[in-house]
Every structure is written in structure tokens, then in C-alpha cells.
Motif scaffolding. Sequence first.
Motif, short mmCIF file in Angstrom:
data_model
loop_
_atom_site.label_atom_id
_atom_site.label_comp_id
_atom_site.label_asym_id
_atom_site.label_seq_id
_atom_site.Cartn_x
_atom_site.Cartn_y
_atom_site.Cartn_z
N SER A 298 0.99 -1.17 0.00
CA SER A 298 0.04 0.06 0.25
C SER A 298 0.83 1.21 0.11
CB SER A 298 -0.92 -0.10 1.29
OG SER A 298 -1.69 1.24 1.40
N ASP A 299 0.45 2.32 -0.79
CA ASP A 299 1.11 3.69 -0.47
C ASP A 299 2.48 3.65 -0.77
OD1 ASP A 299 -1.48 4.05 0.58
OD2 ASP A 299 -1.14 5.56 1.68
N ILE A 300 2.95 2.84 -1.88
CA ILE A 300 4.60 2.69 -2.16
C ILE A 300 4.72 3.49 -3.41
CG2 ILE A 300 6.28 1.18 -2.83
CD1 ILE A 300 4.63 -1.10 -1.11
N TYR A 301 5.98 4.33 -3.22
CA TYR A 301 6.71 5.10 -3.93
C TYR A 301 8.02 4.51 -4.07
CZ TYR A 301 8.85 9.19 -6.71
OH TYR A 301 9.26 9.74 -7.35
N ALA B 284 5.24 5.71 -8.14
CA ALA B 284 4.16 5.53 -7.41
C ALA B 284 3.45 4.39 -7.69
CB ALA B 284 3.23 6.48 -7.17
N LEU B 285 3.52 3.13 -7.03
CA LEU B 285 2.78 1.97 -7.48
C LEU B 285 1.44 1.99 -7.10
CD1 LEU B 285 5.10 -0.68 -5.68
CD2 LEU B 285 5.27 0.43 -7.89
N PRO B 286 0.53 1.41 -8.00
CA PRO B 286 -0.75 1.33 -7.87
C PRO B 286 -1.27 0.72 -6.81
CG PRO B 286 -0.24 -0.04 -9.46
CD PRO B 286 1.07 0.47 -9.25
N ASN B 287 -0.67 -0.20 -5.71
CA ASN B 287 -1.35 -0.86 -4.99
C ASN B 287 -1.61 -0.02 -3.78
OD1 ASN B 287 1.15 -2.13 -6.32
ND2 ASN B 287 0.06 -3.99 -5.48
N MET B 288 -3.04 -0.41 -3.51
CA MET B 288 -3.51 0.39 -2.30
C MET B 288 -4.21 -0.54 -1.33
SD MET B 288 -4.65 4.18 -3.70
CE MET B 288 -4.53 5.10 -1.93
#
Lengths: 616, 354
Positions: free
Chosen positions: A265-268, A273-277
Motif C-alpha cells: 500500500s502507498d508505495i513510491y 508510485a505503485l498502484p497498490n493500495m
Amino acid sequence: MSSIAVNEHTDQHVEDHAHEHHDNFITKYIFSQDHKTIAKQYLISGIIWALIGGFLSLIFRIQLGFPEAQLEWLRPLMGKWITSSGKLDPEFFLALVTMHGTIMVFFVLTAGLSGTFSNFLIPLQIGARDMASGFMNMLSYWFFFVSSIIMFVSLFIETGPASGGWVIYPPLSALPQAMSGSGLGMTLWLVAMALFIVSTLLGGINYITTIINLRTKGMSFLKMPLTIWSFFLTAIIGLLSFPVLLGAALLLIFDRSFGTSFYLSDIYIAGEALPNMGGSPILFQHLFWFLGHPEVYIVLLPSLGITSEIISTNSRKPIFGYKAMILSMLGITVLSFVVWAHHMFVSGMNPFLGSIFMLLTLIIAVPSSIKVFNYLTTLWKGNIIFTPAMLFSIGLVSFFISGGLTGLHMGNSAIDIQLHDTYFIVAHFHLVMGAAAFFGLLAGVYHWFPKMFGRMMDNKLGYIHFWITFVGVYMIFFPMHYIGIAGFPRRYYSFTNFDAFSTFVDLNAFVSIAAFLTFAAQFLFLFNFFYSIFKGKKAPANPWKANTLEWTTPRIPQHGNWPGEIPSVHRWPYDFSKPGAKEDFIPQNVPLSETPESNLPFEAKIVAEEKKAIKS
Amino acid sequence: MIGFSIAVGVFLVLAILLLIFRLHTLVNVMKQSDKKIGSGYNRTNAMLGMVFMVLSLILFFWYSIKNFDIYQIPIASEHGVLTDRMFWITTAITGVVFIITQVLLFYFSYKYQHSSDRRALYFPDNNKLEFIWTVLPAIVLTSLVVYGLIVWNKVMSPAPDNAEIIEIMGYQFAWRVRYPGKDETLGAYDYRKIDATNEFGLDFADRAAFDDFTPRELHLPKGQPVEFRIRARDVIHSVFAPHFRLKMDAVPGMPTRFWFVPTKTTAEMRIETGKPEFNYEIACTEVCGKGHFSMRLLVVVDEPEEYEKWKAEQKPWLSKNPEYLAKVPDNLKELAMVKSQIESTSSIIQESKN
């Protein structure tokens, strides 16, 4: 000439038929379904893995003890992982730490220990011809073998093996951008572990089934040796906890390869910035430690069982508090499932959960301390014979005390704030589960070697091996307590970046030298082991004058273990130095009716019953 | 050539050792010395156990006392005093148990070594003893648990209202800190707004973000409660400030917090430790990749007045990166300029021309 050959052939055939198996090289030594051969396969694999795991630790101990050292000479072995300036690559340092942990915990102290002794001792000590399912048992080893091959191969791939610590916390382990070891190396790690879990489950189901169903006549649960109790409970723990690790690994595989967000989640990272949330890295930690903590007891309980047996035999004295020992192992088994989050006090988990888990964790110290007091009382007024196995068992108790007590620090969430992920925890778990379990393994090998190979190991080499290893282990891990109190974090490639960690250069060098010495001493054991397999003195059937059933088999038990009928059991396994008895031991298969001189009042009462049972 | 001669040397030494071992074994077979149980070796091992126990206990005490100041690093926070006291009380209790049990283990092994004219005591169980050593540890552990819970709940309680809020963000491989500025509120952030300059992903639709500043060093006021708001951008990190006895993971997607009261300024610590170069540091204690061991953040504890002065000198992030004014919604632009102390748009234009 030819007629003789024919005769021999038919004799062979008749014998084979009686034992219902056909020996050829492949079925006897490779795809064997005999529990004793499978045990030896596990043992040899475990020894090879222990050497690899130990060797990896030596490389990173060079880095930690002698950060200035030139490692150019390791280039033939390690290639590009030695930097152009002749230093160890910082990323490969993490790979070494990770693989050392993975190999030691799973491949040596789980497979090597349970695999060897559960397989070898369960049928022999409960009086069974073999495991409930020989075929599943064979599968279990070969799944482990394939898993081993994959894990071994991962050491040599270009991007390096898994490097995020043996706990493989995501997102680090989920993102190849985060470190190169999280690429193919991590994939291979996950595949190897999935196969490993399959192997453990196949083995565990077999151990449990065998113990429940195949006990010989008279072998009630309360007449089982403590070794069997420990293997039984270990298998149950494994059966309940390993599938959870498999689940955690599967979700991680999904996150890595199929774009899900269980843990992310919330990973840059790496400029994007990755789409995973919506995922939670903490979820993985909960799932991992739901196995990870019981795993500690999977590693430790078999060793404690082995030690109970050896200490009792060589003190010539019944184990003190047999039922208390069983109850405390049961207590540990149950509690081991409700303490996992003490690994996560400072993970950001709700502090209230921290309180609960601290309470539960400190409760587990009660059964552990009962075990220690019972060992001490067993030694008290004993008649102690120091075989190498006995020495290693005493060493185990010493480590179990030293490492167990610091568990009170680690389990206390308030103290854990400072000590978490420092060398203090490294010292703690290496003593209490690493060295202790390893000593249980060595004690077991020295003790049951005569039954495994029909020959004796050399005692004097065993003594030297013990003393160097025992002192060496303390020299390695005791100083780490001081380093940990000072706050040195674990998994650090170098400490020179921090003023706070600039002390203890000398102590770290000392630890490294101790590690080299201790590792070198293991070659004494290797020599002794392999030499004795072929050239050792021939062993008597019962060299230690022990009571359990395996010593009633011939010098080298064949397929089926007992040539005739399986002996039945009439007493508990710890009738040592019984008042009135002629010898200082009475094997389990000796009926009470044959020992009227030594029977206790309650035993005298059941003699008549027993006689009836023997007749029928 | 050298390699070859070393190999030959090693081979010869091994061969000699093997020969000695073989001879020794044969001599033993002749003497039948391994048939005797209570032989000299039994006594030797028992003796060695005692020698080991005595020597290592002496070494343990000597080293622990002599180097106490090296491994017991000074405490610089209020809760650190509590957790350290807890640590040393636990160590004292476990230390006593450690010594008693280890001494008994080796003493019993020595005292009750094998003798052929004696028999072991048949002593299979004793409920009274079992009861005692179940209840005794239970009582000790209960008191440790209760004590631990009190300390833990105190440390983990919500921060007081007047606490200084400071954000610490971990990424591969450094820490960055953010102060809320004059409005004492940290501005909102969004990880999707992160770029090479906007490392925090500040969201300029939130007016609280306009005056946030992000210095290179972490400054703390002595004697005042401080709350760290901890987060990570990529993988898990862990904020570890050894002198403050503070540790908390930095988790991507799940902000964490830890509050404490620093009790000694950097200057005071320099005097206390006798090291004029002393600095507080924050390290990472959750493995995070190649540079895990190099995530150092310098921490300075000031007297409260110095701290306020230092804070007043800091320029808001927006004033240093005025091009991000473009991301501020039109209706807030003026407020943004006031809060971030940007004089006028013309000055920006001038600056960018320069």
C-alpha cells in the motif's frame, strides 16, 4: 557352481518374501520406504546443510569481525559479490544472513532434526514395524530433497538469493526494485519453502498417525518415552502452523506476480508510485509469526525430548516428573500458538495487543522453567556417566537456561522497545533455539549412532568436539548480549557510520574468531561420524543400558525392525536404579511379574492382570 | 606453488593426525580401557564442567562490571529511565536464577559422577517440589508482567496535547523530517504526489502544508514532549534512537507514532560522555536493503529557547520550491504565499530568472 547360485537366489527370495520387500540399490538406499533409511537420508542432508549454513555465517562473521579484511581470495567462490576493492558486497551480506537463517531454521533444525529422529525413533520406540505410510514418508524426504536443490541453486543465480532476512517481510521481499535478491532469488525461496512445507506436512501426518495407531501392546500414552511425546507434539504444532506460512507465501506470490495488494500500500519506489493500495505489511507479519513462533518450538521440542531420554539414561535415574514433563510440553504446545505477536511489539501494532501478547508470552516461561528444574532434579543424586551424548545434553540444558532467561527481557514489551532487532535478540535466540536445538541434534546422533549404523563413535573425539563446541558457542553468543544492550542493530553490514555503534570492535573480532574455531571443531565430528560408520567398533545391542524398545532390536535392525514378534510393553521407560532390582535398569519389555523384587506397591497389584494379558 | 605446498602440508598434518587417532584406538582396544564406565575420562569431564563454570562466571562478572559504562549507554529520555530500570530489575532476577541453575547443573554433574559402588536414587516424582517450582516462577512472572504492563502503558499512552509534532519518513536509504510550521499542523500528503523534489508527497490542496518545513537535521526541545509521526515511502524501516530508548517501525501505508520527552541537550551529553563530538543519532533497525546500515539521521537536542529560535529560522518547504505554487488551488494561492513567507509573485519570477 550354478546350482549354488540358484540356491542362494531362492534363499534370498524366501527371505525377501517374508519381509515383503525387494532390495536393490535404488529401493534400499535411494527411494527407500524404510523409516531408518529415510532417517539417515535426512541426517546426511541435514549435516550437509549445516555445513553450508555454518559456512555462510563464517563469511559474514569475517565482515563483522574484520571489516578491513581483504576478501579477494574469496573471489573464485563468490565472483562479483566481492567488490572491486576486495570487500564483501553489502547486498550479498544480507543474502548471507538471510540464507544462513533460512537454512539453519528450516533445513537443519526442522528437517534435519525432526526428519532424522522422528523417523528413526518413532517406530523403534513405540514398537512398530515401520511408519504408518512408508510411501508418504519417502515422498516427504523427496519433496524436501527437491526443495533443498531449489534453495541451493538460488545461492548461485546472478541476482543473488533471497536477501530480505529469513522473515522475508514485504514490501522488501515483494518488490524486485527494492533489492536484487527480491527478484528470482525470492521466487526460488518461495517455491522451495512451499515444497518444504509439503514435505513437513507429509512427514508430520505420518508421525502423528504412527504414534496414535501403531503403538505395540501395552504401550499406552503414559508409557511412551518423552522423545516420542516431543515428536508427537512437534508434529502437531507443525501440522497446524506450517499451512499458515504456506498461505502467507501464496499471498506474497500473488502480490509479487499477479498485481494483488495483500501486503502493499502507498508505495513510491524507484521513481514511481505503485498502484497498490489498501494492503497491510503488518498482515504478513501476523501470518508469518503465526508459524514463526511455533517454529521455535518445532525446533526445540525434539531436542528437549532427546535430552530427557539421554539425561535419564546416563544419570541412571528416572526422569524427574515424567507427567510434569509431558504437561509442560503440552502447555508449551498450546501456548506457542498464542504468543506470536511478541515479535511485533514495535511493528506499529496496537499497543493494547502488545499488552495481551506480553502476558501470554511470559506465561510460557512457566512450563519452560519446570523443565529446567526437572532436569536438574534428575541429575541430583544420579550416577552420571559422561558419554558425549550426555555432555551435549547437559550443554543443551545450560544453553536453554542462558537463552531462555533473556526471553523474559524480550517478551516484556517495555524492555523490547530498546532490544528489538539488536544483537541481544540474536544472542537470545541463537542460544535458546539455535545452539540448544543443535546440541540436541548432536546428542541424538552420538546416542543413537550405534543403533543407526551398528557401530560406536569414538568417545574421546566426542569429548574434544563437545568441549570446543560448548565453550565456543558461549564465546560466540554471550558477548552479543553486551553488544545488544549497547543497541547495535542486527543485519548491519558495518557499524562505522554511527558514533553510537563505534565501540566493541574488539569484541566483534573475538566473536568472529570464536566462530571460526567452533566451525573448525565440527570437522572432528564429521570425521568421527563418517569414520565410525565404516570402521567404528562394533556396537553391542544395548550399549548405554537403556530401557526403551529400540535397544531390544538386533545390532543392525533390518526392515521390520524386530526379527520375531514385536515386544510388548509392561512398564514406563524410566525404571533406572530401581530399589531391589538386580541391574540398574529394567527395559520396558520386561514384565512386572519377572521383577517381583523391585515392584512398587501399585505395580505389585497389577501383576496378576498383566499375567492374564500376556497369556491371551 | 605456495598453494600447492600448503595443500601438501595440510595433507601431511591430516595424515599424521589420522595415524595418531588409529594408534590410539588400537592401544585402547588392547587395554580395554573403554569397557570401564567410571574411568578417568568420566572424572575429567566432570572436573572440566566445574572449571568451565567457575572460570566463566568469574569472566562474566569481571567483564560485566568493568565495561558497564561501555554497553550501558546514557539515557536521554524520561521513559528511558523507566524501561531501563525495568531491564535491570529483570536482569537482576534472571541473573540470580541463571547463577543458581548453572551452578547446580555443573555441581550436580560433578558431585554425582559415576561410581560403581553406588546406585542412583530412584526418585521419579514429588508433587510438592513440582508445585513449588510451578508456583514460584508464576509469582515472579506475574509481578514482572504487572510491572511491565504499567511501564508499557505509560510509554504507549497518547501524547500530551502540547507535544511537538514532527514527522519522520524513511526511504531507501535515508530519513527525512518534516515540521508542521507556525500553524502547528502537519499538512496532508499523498504518496502519488511524490516526485524527485516533493519527497514527502505534500498535498498543496491542504492549507496546513504551506508552512511545513523539512530541515536536514532533526532538532528537539529539551524537557518538552515530542511526538514522532512515523511513515515509510517504499519498504518497512524502523526508527531507532538508542539514547532515547525509542524504536518504532516505519510502515508504508500505515503511519505509526511514538512520543517521548528528551531530557538532555546535545551539549549536556557531550559533557556527560566526555566526548566533544557526541551527537544523537537515529538508525534503521528493520532490514530495508543494501544501504540498511547507513540510514543515519543526526539529532540535535536544544534548550527550549534555542529550539524556538532555530524553528523561527527555518524556511517553509514551499518558499524554497516556489514552483510548486502552481499546484496550489487558485483560491488558496494568496494564503499559501503568506503562510510560506513568499513575498510576492514578482520575487519568484525574479528568483527564477536569476
